[in-house]
Write an enzyme that holds these catalytic residues in place. Structure first.
Site, PDB file in Angstrom:
ATOM      1  N   LYS A 183      11.548 -34.384  10.072  1.00  0.00           N
ATOM      2  CA  LYS A 183      10.274 -34.702   9.408  1.00  0.00           C
ATOM      3  C   LYS A 183       9.781 -36.058   9.902  1.00  0.00           C
ATOM      4  CE  LYS A 183       8.951 -36.908   5.720  1.00  0.00           C
ATOM      5  NZ  LYS A 183       7.644 -37.406   6.177  1.00  0.00           N
ATOM      6  N   CYS A 293      11.753 -52.828  12.966  1.00  0.00           N
ATOM      7  CA  CYS A 293      12.866 -53.094  12.045  1.00  0.00           C
ATOM      8  C   CYS A 293      13.628 -54.338  12.464  1.00  0.00           C
ATOM      9  CB  CYS A 293      13.790 -51.888  11.980  1.00  0.00           C
ATOM     10  SG  CYS A 293      14.364 -51.367  13.584  1.00  0.00           S
ATOM     11  N   GLU A 391      11.429 -58.006   3.417  1.00  0.00           N
ATOM     12  CA  GLU A 391      10.957 -57.507   4.706  1.00  0.00           C
ATOM     13  C   GLU A 391       9.439 -57.377   4.622  1.00  0.00           C
ATOM     14  OE1 GLU A 391      11.642 -53.377   5.831  1.00  0.00           O
ATOM     15  OE2 GLU A 391      12.190 -54.057   7.849  1.00  0.00           O
TER      16      GLU A 391
HETATM   17  P1  NAD Z   1       9.523 -45.335   4.645  1.00  0.00           P
HETATM   18  O1  NAD Z   1      10.865 -45.514   4.047  1.00  0.00           O
HETATM   19  O2  NAD Z   1       8.342 -45.507   3.814  1.00  0.00           O
HETATM   20  O3  NAD Z   1       9.398 -43.864   5.271  1.00  0.00           O
HETATM   21  C1  NAD Z   1      10.282 -43.383   6.249  1.00  0.00           C
HETATM   22  C2  NAD Z   1      10.286 -41.885   6.209  1.00  0.00           C
HETATM   23  O4  NAD Z   1      10.846 -41.459   4.981  1.00  0.00           O
HETATM   24  C3  NAD Z   1       8.914 -41.237   6.296  1.00  0.00           C
HETATM   25  O5  NAD Z   1       8.995 -40.074   7.086  1.00  0.00           O
HETATM   26  C4  NAD Z   1       8.631 -40.888   4.844  1.00  0.00           C
HETATM   27  O6  NAD Z   1       7.742 -39.802   4.685  1.00  0.00           O
HETATM   28  C5  NAD Z   1      10.004 -40.519   4.362  1.00  0.00           C
HETATM   29  N1  NAD Z   1      10.195 -40.598   2.916  1.00  0.00           N
HETATM   30  C6  NAD Z   1       9.536 -41.371   2.003  1.00  0.00           C
HETATM   31  N2  NAD Z   1      10.008 -41.149   0.766  1.00  0.00           N
HETATM   32  C7  NAD Z   1      11.002 -40.233   0.887  1.00  0.00           C
HETATM   33  C8  NAD Z   1      11.878 -39.605  -0.030  1.00  0.00           C
HETATM   34  N3  NAD Z   1      11.851 -39.874  -1.341  1.00  0.00           N
HETATM   35  N4  NAD Z   1      12.798 -38.718   0.441  1.00  0.00           N
HETATM   36  C9  NAD Z   1      12.867 -38.447   1.759  1.00  0.00           C
HETATM   37  N5  NAD Z   1      12.049 -38.994   2.672  1.00  0.00           N
HETATM   38  C10 NAD Z   1      11.132 -39.888   2.253  1.00  0.00           C
HETATM   39  O7  NAD Z   1       9.514 -46.276   5.927  1.00  0.00           O
HETATM   40  P2  NAD Z   1       8.282 -46.545   6.912  1.00  0.00           P
HETATM   41  O8  NAD Z   1       7.299 -47.385   6.179  1.00  0.00           O
HETATM   42  O9  NAD Z   1       7.843 -45.267   7.528  1.00  0.00           O
HETATM   43  O10 NAD Z   1       8.989 -47.403   8.069  1.00  0.00           O
HETATM   44  C11 NAD Z   1       9.194 -48.743   7.961  1.00  0.00           C
HETATM   45  C12 NAD Z   1      10.627 -49.009   7.553  1.00  0.00           C
HETATM   46  O11 NAD Z   1      11.517 -48.400   8.469  1.00  0.00           O
HETATM   47  C13 NAD Z   1      10.966 -50.486   7.572  1.00  0.00           C
HETATM   48  O12 NAD Z   1      11.714 -50.836   6.444  1.00  0.00           O
HETATM   49  C14 NAD Z   1      11.812 -50.615   8.847  1.00  0.00           C
HETATM   50  O13 NAD Z   1      12.654 -51.719   8.858  1.00  0.00           O
HETATM   51  C15 NAD Z   1      12.520 -49.321   8.884  1.00  0.00           C
HETATM   52  N6  NAD Z   1      12.980 -49.017  10.252  1.00  0.00           N
HETATM   53  C16 NAD Z   1      14.303 -49.176  10.534  1.00  0.00           C
HETATM   54  C17 NAD Z   1      14.773 -48.920  11.833  1.00  0.00           C
HETATM   55  C18 NAD Z   1      16.234 -49.111  12.183  1.00  0.00           C
HETATM   56  O14 NAD Z   1      16.646 -48.708  13.275  1.00  0.00           O
HETATM   57  N7  NAD Z   1      17.022 -49.724  11.318  1.00  0.00           N
HETATM   58  C19 NAD Z   1      13.874 -48.510  12.818  1.00  0.00           C
HETATM   59  C20 NAD Z   1      12.526 -48.355  12.484  1.00  0.00           C
HETATM   60  C21 NAD Z   1      12.094 -48.607  11.175  1.00  0.00           C
END
Ligand code: NAD
Length: 490
Positions: A183, A293, A391
């Site tokens: 997804k 991230c 963050e």
């Molecule tokens: P997010 O947590 O809002 O969403 C990530 C994904 O999770 C999306 O596809 C979203 O639809 C899904 N999601 C949201 N709620 C959910 C739920 N209850 N159950 C299952 N899936 C759900 O994150 P974002 O805003 O898309 O991305 C930014 C975040 O990602 C930042 O915190 C960043 O640090 C992190 N990130 C981490 C890495 C890493 O390698 N550690 C890499 C890229 C981004």
């Protein structure tokens, strides 16, 4: 790289299940371009029933297609063909990536798409190099540890680097012989489908790489808790990671890999090459406008080097080229959404109220349809300041000074996050002491940010995650191990 017309790009707007584009049924949500805040498509939201169907199809495909049982070199060959196709379509994929995400076209083609292809190639090369172990047992027994794919694995990706994040999940899953249901973020959903279509064009059986579209609350949740998903890999915020882990645990037991948020320090000693440190820190902060991230968002600098380094940073952070992602001259990304820009506003407002002093930026860049944020430097902060603790996911750098090495190490350690750290020093011993002291999944010394060395795994300590993407570790995470003990007689 040429400019392109965002309204002239065609793409599939639905799910991609068993090799077919499926649009609908049910609820739809609109999708907005970050560059100009215009709604340009709408997206179906996969219900729990559709996730059932995708997982069931993938389960049958794994059994029928021979993906896991064929000679592993054939699996590798199909994945290499896929990587070649991604490269051949780099302009098309790059435009689709740039259209709806924060990735400027100049970086999307030569950066994101190129690294996606190279990542798939890296993982393809593992397919025929996997195996198990023969264990030391008593002489009348023969013990083996064999590795097996899980079957169907699940993945959930964020919006900040949609194609490369997808490749980090799909590459190791497929190389190990699994099928995947992925997804993408509902904010940047379309390029992942094209990636899956190209997999089928390259000869990967339809149904091995499936994409389900939708919101986190509905689709992501249903995928996380689906009992047919044998292993789950998630990249996103720490808050969502907690929800995903909980949902997965409510319906059974499965391994969950979490790549989560960060608040990574840039620890600079006075003996460092300060010009080079300034280059690394500025480019880390400007990359994707801080929406990474591993963004090094906390500068921790030895007191006597503070003025020199801050002047060098002010000069570098003032040279930006904001613009729409479809212009080849754009070098500085928009913020993904108005909601996210307001979050940055709110953290800055709280930080100012706590005494933070703005040395640069501090607000929006006006004149574009979308939300753009000024590179921002904040002094007068301490470990309790909101901008130091939370963050931000924007181009905001906080500055703290220290005197002794111990103070520097202590400030570098964040109470919650431990994703990455940069250390700048000309003293190798000090650099290695930093490696021992800093609790983070990656420590870069005299450089910052990932390279194309995919053999280096990435992942967090503490609330930054569990498990690794990339490297041998990511492939191993997509395999489970079975112990075999045979009585071979005296
Ligand atoms: P997010 O947590 O809002 O969403 C990530 C994904 O999770 C999306 O596809 C979203 O639809 C899904 N999601 C949201 N709620 C959910 C739920 N209850 N159950 C299952 N899936 C759900 O994150 P974002 O805003 O898309 O991305 C930014 C975040 O990602 C930042 O915190 C960043 O640090 C992190 N990130 C981490 C890495 C890493 O390698 N550690 C890499 C890229 C981004």
């Amino acid at each position: 790289m040429r400019d392109f017309d965002p309204d002239a790009i065609a793409f599939a707007t639905g799910h991609f299940i068993a090799g077919s584009n499926i649009d609908g049924p049910g609820e739809r949500i609109s999708v907005t371009r970050p560059s100009d805040a215009r709604t340009y498509a709408d997206l179906p939201v996969a219900s729990a029933e559709l996730i059932d169907r995708a997982v069931e199809d993938a389960t049958h495909t794994v059994k029928r297609s021979g993906w896991a049982t064929q000679p592993p070199r054939d699996r590798a060959r199909a994945m290499r063909r896929w990587a070649e196709l991604i490269e051949a379509k780099s302009e098309e994929l790059g435009r689709l990536e740039a259209l709806g995400s924060t990735r400027p076209i100049a970086q999307a083609v030569t950066g994101d798409v190129a690294s996606t292809a190279e990542g798939i190639r890296f993982f393809a090369e593992w397919a025929d190099k996997l195996g198990g172990d023969v264990a030391a047992t008593r002489a009348d027994h023969f013990g083996m540890i064999v590795s097996e794919p899980y079957g169907v694995v699940g993945a959930i990706t964020p919006w900040n680097f949609p194609l490369s994040m997808a490749s980090w999940k799909v590459g190791p899953a497929l190389a190990a012989g699994n099928a995947i249901v992925l997804k993408p973020s509902e904010l940047t959903p379309f390029s992942t489908v094209r990636l899956a279509e190209l997999a089928v064009e390259a000869g990967i059986p339809p149904g091995i790489f499936n994409v389900v579209q939708g919101t986190g609350a509905v689709t992501g949740d249903a995928l996380s808790r689906h009992p047919g998903i044998a292993k789950l890999s998630f990249t996103g915020s720490t808050r969502t990671g907690i929800a995903v882990m909980k949902a997965a645990a409510e319906t059974g037991i499965k391994p969950v890999t979490l790549e989560l948020g960060g608040k990574s320090p840039q620890l600079v000693f006075a003996d460092a090459d300060l010009d080079k440190a300034a280059d690394c820190i500025a480019s880390s902060l400007l990359a994707n406008a801080g929406q990474a991230c591993v963004a090094g968002s906390r500068l921790i600098v030895q007191r006597q080097a503070t003025d020199t380094l801050v002047s060098a940073l002010l000069a570098r952070l003032s040279r930006i080229a904001p613009g729409p992602t479809w212009k080849s001259s754009t070098g500085f990304a928009p913020i993904i959404s108005e909601i996210q820009a307001r979050r940055i506003d709110a953290i800055l407002a709280r930080s100012r109220a706590q005494g933070a002093e703005v040395l640069l930026g501090g607000g929006r860049i006006e004149g574009h349809g979308g939300a753009f944020y000024q590179p921002t430097l904040l002094a007068g902060v301490d470990t309790d300041t909101a901008a130091v603790r939370e963050e931000i996911f924007g181009p905001v750098l906080t500055i703290q000074s220290f005197d002794t090495e111990e103070e520097g190490f202590a400030l570098a350690d964040h109470p919650e996050y431990g994703l990455a750290a940069g250390v700048y020093t000309s003293d190798l011993g000090r650099g290695l002491r930093a490696v021992r002291q800093i609790k983070a999944g990656t420590v870069w010394i005299n450089r910052y940010n990932r390279t194309l060395d995919f053999i280096l795994p990435t992942g967090g300590y503490k609330s930054s995650g569990i498990g690794k993407d990339l490297g041998r570790q990511a492939v191993e995470a997509n395999l489970r191990h079975k112990t075999v003990l045979i009585d071979i007689g005296a």
